[in-house]
Design a protein around this motif. Structure first.
Motif, PDB file in Angstrom:
ATOM      1  N   THR A   4       0.863  -1.179   0.000  1.00 35.54           N
ATOM      2  CA  THR A   4       0.000   0.000   0.000  1.00 35.54           C
ATOM      3  C   THR A   4       0.900   1.229   0.000  1.00 35.54           C
ATOM      4  O   THR A   4       1.826   1.297   0.794  1.00 35.54           O
ATOM      5  CB  THR A   4      -0.868   0.001   1.269  1.00 35.54           C
ATOM      6  N   PRO A 492      -6.175   1.239   4.217  1.00 33.30           N
ATOM      7  CA  PRO A 492      -6.544   2.606   3.865  1.00 33.30           C
ATOM      8  C   PRO A 492      -6.950   3.393   5.111  1.00 33.30           C
ATOM      9  O   PRO A 492      -7.435   2.811   6.096  1.00 33.30           O
ATOM     10  CB  PRO A 492      -7.743   2.445   2.923  1.00 33.30           C
ATOM     11  N   ASP A 559      -3.048  -3.396   1.796  1.00 32.04           N
ATOM     12  CA  ASP A 559      -4.438  -3.189   1.387  1.00 32.04           C
ATOM     13  C   ASP A 559      -5.428  -3.934   2.275  1.00 32.04           C
ATOM     14  O   ASP A 559      -6.453  -4.432   1.792  1.00 32.04           O
ATOM     15  CB  ASP A 559      -4.637  -3.627  -0.072  1.00 32.04           C
TER      16      ASP A 559
END
Ligand code: MOS
Length: 746
Positions: A4, A492, A559
């Motif tokens: 990520t 996130p 992720d």
């Protein structure tokens, strides 16, 4: 290997921004509780003396009044132990209701509790108090001969200190290379948008929940538990949002103890919110300082001796010294340095840290004096500073953890256009006839780390909650910590919820000294790293684990999924991993404290600020028209938040330089301009349109976890001197007393 992308170092809007602008964010006084009553303080109307009688009969008969709290019926409060009252834990170590003495104007003598705030305020105005007035001490200069010599600030910084032999240099240096001047800064008051506020609710088991606007939930818990003689676990402090603090709200103030006492005697939850005038007598202020700076330079413009002597005041009930000399010992290379502080106890409210305590007022004096020396030596002020560049912390003989101040000077000067400055004061006018001046100053601020802890919790829906008893003062804690969680766990940001401001969370320090991020982020990272380890264990340990048999080192977490680097197509979401291994949630704790390097190196942030002012020759009005500030504060974690911090800090500096000042009436000890109509703080139109803030963005390799040093307070440091120096350059008038109001220039 798909990782990520890092969110640290990228511009991110505040995750709590929407809550704030839509009014959903709950501040201390916003919490809803049943049977809420309202309190209004009863305050002394003299500054020194003894209370003879409090006549509350009329107040008791007033509409809506539930109870009147005074020393007569107050719960007995216990004196704070040494660790909570000694110098270094600012605030009022004398608790309310201890005695009948009055030590300053506005001292809390009680409260009226009523059904509505208006009723409480009305009734409080009906309370009559008779006093025996005492000796009034309000004159700092007049009482200077009674000053004491305080030893330490915050238990760490020596207030009387020297190296080398200043006096010898003084006696042997030609006058032409000496500066010996006195500078002063007035009393200043904290004026955050949200005033002090408390909402106290007791339950039947002697447990107190106190919603209070504080940047020290853990410290406040200790103070309240100790004062009421309760086990620490009986007191819960909650504060998810602070509407700014300016340096107040970190310490023991009597108003929240009064609120808790009021709730106790009324047997109802009680809300007590300070009015704006009460911000001037109820939760600290920056004391007035009168500082003498002596500088001696050799023929090459190198400092040979530096003397910095500060006269300031504290209240009659606490010893707090504005530590103006604390940067003087290390800002420049100089073999002979002497620092002194003298403190007079006055009948004014107790001072406390305010926006770079010591550094802001102290560098106004030092950086003004450096400008005066540059004029005497006929040297460019920037060149004088470069010639006296400190290659190490000469005070403790320590290397800097990381210092790139030279680059700040160079970049700032280039961006500002400093090299085209005509050194002659009064040499430039703008097309409208205003006098134009350019000034600069150095900014330095300590970069500290305090112990902190955090807890990370993964839920079966894949969301992550991380908690720490830290604070959000509007500076971006929620956002920055969310970034750390996202990066450490490879999720996130919108999957993360950071929670703070509650004593039920793992401990964190008072939010002060620009150390929050450097202290709490390593704890958050530690908790998340521990959670990550647990996730990997769930993934690989045991024959039935989903990634059984894979080496831990081959596991990729990104992720919000876990997989083996050898086959990332076979990845599992965190929720699936929990489900497959029969877990509802997964928790991990982490903590961090300063490492060994904190003993060995000197941790400071640096900056250079360049300012243009325009002065109206007829009206004496000073406008700051251009600012360039270049800062070396380590790694920038979020450029939006970082810029906002410096913008705010420099704006503080504009206020300090040009408008802020609390005016005491020496005959009564009252603060005559205790309101925002007469105590001016900068507003939007006072901030220049051209505000150039840059960061070197060089990570400090010795800072824990992230290479970021604090940037909360460095903005104000240097700014007032840069403005005063620009005013001198514009007008030829050296103003050594802040604020530089128009009357000083016409
Ligand atoms: Mo700062 S006023 O030391 O938090």
């Amino acid at each position: 290997m798909a990782q990520t992308p890092s969110v640290l170092g990228t511009p991110r809007h505040r995750v709590d921004g929407k809550l704030k602008v839509t009014g959903i964010a709950l501040y201390a006084s916003d919490f809803k509780v049943d049977r809420l009553a309202h309190a209004c303080l009863i305050q002394s109307t003299i500054a020194s003396g003894t209370v003879i009688e409090i006549d509350q009969s009329e107040a008791e008969r007033a509409p809506g009044v539930i109870a009147v709290l005074t020393r007569r019926n107050a719960p007995k409060l216990q004196a704070l132990p040494e660790e909570l009252s000694a110098n270094g834990t600012p605030g009022e170590s004398r608790l309310p209701f201890q005695d009948d003495q009055v030590y300053f104007q506005g001292q809390h003598l009680g409260a009226v509790i009523a059904e509505t705030f208006e009723q409480a305020r009305e009734a409080a105005a009906l309370v009559r108090i008779r006093y025996q007035p005492g000796e009034l001490r309000t004159d700092l200069l007049g009482l200077a001969d009674q000053a004491i010599e305080p030893r330490m600030f915050g238990g760490r910084i020596k207030l009387q200190d020297k190296r080398g032999d200043v006096d010898w240099v003084w006696a042997n240096m030609p006058q032409v290379r000496l500066v010996n001047e006195t500078y002063s800064t007035p009393i200043e008051n904290h004026n955050p948008i949200e005033p002090g506020a408390a909402l106290a609710a007791w339950d039947e088991n002697d447990h107190l929940t106190l919603h209070v606007s504080t940047r020290g939930v853990d410290l406040t818990q200790k103070v309240v538990a100790s004062a009421f003689g309760l086990p620490i676990e009986n007191v819960r402090i909650v504060c998810p949002f602070i509407g700014g603090h300016f340096g107040s709200k970190g310490f023991s103030w009597s108003y929240f103890l009064v609120a808790a006492a009021a709730a106790r005697i009324a047997n109802r939850p009680v809300r007590l919110v300070l009015s704006r005038p009460q911000m001037f007598d109820s939760m600290g202020q920056r004391a007035r300082t009168v500082q003498t700076i002596g500088l001696a330079a050799d023929e090459n413009g190198k400092l040979a001796a530096l003397k910095h002597s500060t006269l300031t005041h504290s209240s009659m009930i606490y010893e707090y010294t504005e530590p103006c000399g604390n940067l003087t010992r290390l800002m420049y290379a100089c073999p002979n340095v002497q620092i002194n502080h003298h403190l007079v106890h006055l009948n004014y409210t107790t001072p406390c840290p305010m926006r770079a305590p010591g550094e802001a007022a102290g560098t106004f004096a030092l950086e003004s004096a450096m400008d005066e020396l540059a004029v005497k030596l006929n040297l460019d002020p920037l060149e004088l500073r470069v010639r006296n560049y400190a290659e190490k912390d000469e005070f403790d003989q320590r290397a800097w953890s990381s210092k790139h101040l030279r680059e700040c000077y160079d970049r700032g000067a280039a961006k500002f256009g400093w090299s085209s400055r005509n050194p002659k004061p009064g040499s430039t006018r703008d097309p409208e006839g205003r006098m134009v001046g350019w000034g600069m100053a150095t900014a330095v601020y300590p970069a500290n780390q305090q112990p902190a802890a955090a807890k990370a919790i993964l839920s079966n829906d894949g969301s992550i909650v991380v908690r720490s008893a830290t604070h959000e003062a509007g500076t971006g804690t929620y956002t920055a910590m969310t970034q750390f969680v996202a990066d450490t766990l490879g999720v996130p940001m919108d999957r993360v919820q950071f929670e703070l401001g509650d004593t039920q969370f793992p401990p964190a320090p008072v939010n002060g000294g620009s150390w929050l991020t450097a202290s709490v982020a390593p704890a958050v990272v530690a908790a998340c790293a521990a959670l990550r380890d647990k996730l990997i264990s769930l993934g690989v340990d045991g024959p039935s684990a989903p990634l059984s048999g894979q080496a831990r080192n081959d596991i990729v977490i990104a992720d919000g999924r876990i997989s083996s680097a050898k086959d990332t197509s076979q990845s599992l979401s965190f929720s699936d991993l929990l489900a497959k291994t029969g877990n509802q949630t997964l928790e991990a704790d982490g903590s961090a404290k300063p490492g060994d390097s904190y003993q060995k190196l000197a941790f400071f942030s640096f900056g250079a600020i360049f300012v243009e002012v325009k002065v109206d020759p007829d009206l004496g009005e000073v406008r700051v028209t251009r600012v360039v500030g270049v800062y070396d504060v380590g790694k920038i974690l979020n450029p939006l938040l970082a810029r906002s911090q410096l913008l705010g800090g420099i704006t503080f500096g504009i206020g300090m330089a040009l408008m802020e000042g609390t005016i005491p009436d020496m005959a009564t000890g009252r603060m005559v301009n205790a309101n925002l109509a007469e105590y001016h703080v900068p507003v939007f139109t006072d901030v220049p349109p051209d505000f150039g803030i840059e960061f070197l963005d060089v990570p400090d390799p010795n800072m824990a976890a992230n290479g970021a040093r604090g940037l909360g307070e460095i903005g104000i440091v240097g700014a007032p001197a840069a403005i005063a120096n620009a005013v001198y350059h514009a007008t030829g008038k050296r103003i050594r007393d802040l604020p530089i109001t128009p009357d000083r220039l016409v």
